[in-house]
Design a protein around this motif. Structure first.
Motif, PDB file in Angstrom:
ATOM      1  N   MET A   1       0.850  -1.177   0.000  1.00  0.00           N
ATOM      2  CA  MET A   1       0.000   0.000   0.000  1.00  0.00           C
ATOM      3  C   MET A   1       0.889   1.230   0.000  1.00  0.00           C
ATOM      4  O   MET A   1       1.744   1.393   0.867  1.00  0.00           O
ATOM      5  CB  MET A   1      -0.869  -0.038   1.249  1.00  0.00           C
ATOM      6  N   SER A   2       0.695   2.084  -0.971  1.00  0.00           N
ATOM      7  CA  SER A   2       1.523   3.285  -1.072  1.00  0.00           C
ATOM      8  C   SER A   2       0.701   4.509  -0.670  1.00  0.00           C
ATOM      9  O   SER A   2      -0.529   4.522  -0.753  1.00  0.00           O
ATOM     10  CB  SER A   2       2.046   3.454  -2.497  1.00  0.00           C
ATOM     11  N   LEU A   3       1.418   5.528  -0.235  1.00  0.00           N
ATOM     12  CA  LEU A   3       0.757   6.780   0.154  1.00  0.00           C
ATOM     13  C   LEU A   3       0.285   7.539  -1.067  1.00  0.00           C
ATOM     14  O   LEU A   3       0.958   7.531  -2.102  1.00  0.00           O
ATOM     15  CB  LEU A   3       1.739   7.659   0.944  1.00  0.00           C
ATOM     16  N   PRO A   4      -0.863   8.215  -0.971  1.00  0.00           N
ATOM     17  CA  PRO A   4      -1.308   9.014  -2.122  1.00  0.00           C
ATOM     18  C   PRO A   4      -0.419  10.246  -2.283  1.00  0.00           C
ATOM     19  O   PRO A   4       0.144  10.759  -1.333  1.00  0.00           O
ATOM     20  CB  PRO A   4      -2.732   9.410  -1.759  1.00  0.00           C
ATOM     21  N   LYS A   5      -0.272  10.691  -3.533  1.00  0.00           N
ATOM     22  CA  LYS A   5       0.549  11.869  -3.800  1.00  0.00           C
ATOM     23  C   LYS A   5      -0.143  13.104  -3.222  1.00  0.00           C
ATOM     24  O   LYS A   5      -1.363  13.222  -3.296  1.00  0.00           O
ATOM     25  CB  LYS A   5       0.741  12.050  -5.309  1.00  0.00           C
ATOM     26  N   PRO A   6       0.625  14.038  -2.652  1.00  0.00           N
ATOM     27  CA  PRO A   6       0.022  15.262  -2.119  1.00  0.00           C
ATOM     28  C   PRO A   6      -0.470  16.168  -3.249  1.00  0.00           C
ATOM     29  O   PRO A   6       0.113  16.207  -4.329  1.00  0.00           O
ATOM     30  CB  PRO A   6       1.158  15.924  -1.353  1.00  0.00           C
ATOM     31  N   VAL A   7      -1.547  16.855  -2.991  1.00  0.00           N
ATOM     32  CA  VAL A   7      -2.107  17.771  -3.980  1.00  0.00           C
ATOM     33  C   VAL A   7      -1.363  19.095  -3.852  1.00  0.00           C
ATOM     34  O   VAL A   7      -1.482  19.793  -2.853  1.00  0.00           O
ATOM     35  CB  VAL A   7      -3.620  17.990  -3.742  1.00  0.00           C
ATOM     36  N   MET A   8      -0.571  19.434  -4.855  1.00  0.00           N
ATOM     37  CA  MET A   8       0.228  20.651  -4.803  1.00  0.00           C
ATOM     38  C   MET A   8      -0.372  21.770  -5.649  1.00  0.00           C
ATOM     39  O   MET A   8      -0.133  22.942  -5.394  1.00  0.00           O
ATOM     40  CB  MET A   8       1.666  20.371  -5.266  1.00  0.00           C
ATOM     41  N   ARG A   9      -1.137  21.422  -6.662  1.00  0.00           N
ATOM     42  CA  ARG A   9      -1.696  22.433  -7.549  1.00  0.00           C
ATOM     43  C   ARG A   9      -2.758  23.248  -6.806  1.00  0.00           C
ATOM     44  O   ARG A   9      -3.697  22.708  -6.232  1.00  0.00           O
ATOM     45  CB  ARG A   9      -2.312  21.775  -8.776  1.00  0.00           C
TER      46      ARG A   9
END
Length: 76
Positions: A1-9
């Motif tokens: 299980m991988s962490l979701p990418k952070p929302v930077m936009r």
């Protein structure tokens, strides 16, 4: 299980929409508090002091006490 990418936009705009009104509110509150807690009582104190202040009487008292070097005491 991988962490979701952070929302930077759009992150800055989103955070500014939240923090900017708070910053303005704190700044305005602080300015009004300073005005009514410090400035207004100080203006009243100065007005009261100068309402009863006699500069000539104060000068004569300091002259008699010998504070001034260039002014002789009265009567000498």
């Amino acid at each position: 299980m991988s962490l979701p990418k952070p929302v930077m936009r759009g992150l800055l705009a989103k955070r500014l929409r939240f923090h900017l009104p708070i910053a303005f509110g704190v700044a305005i509150t602080t300015a009004l508090l300073y005005k009514f807690a410090v400035t207004e009582p100080r203006k009243k104190a100065y007005a009261n002091f100068y309402k009863h202040y006699d500069a000539v009487k104060e000068f004569k008292a300091m002259r008699e006490a010998g504070i001034f070097e260039s002014v002789r005491p009265a009567g000498k």
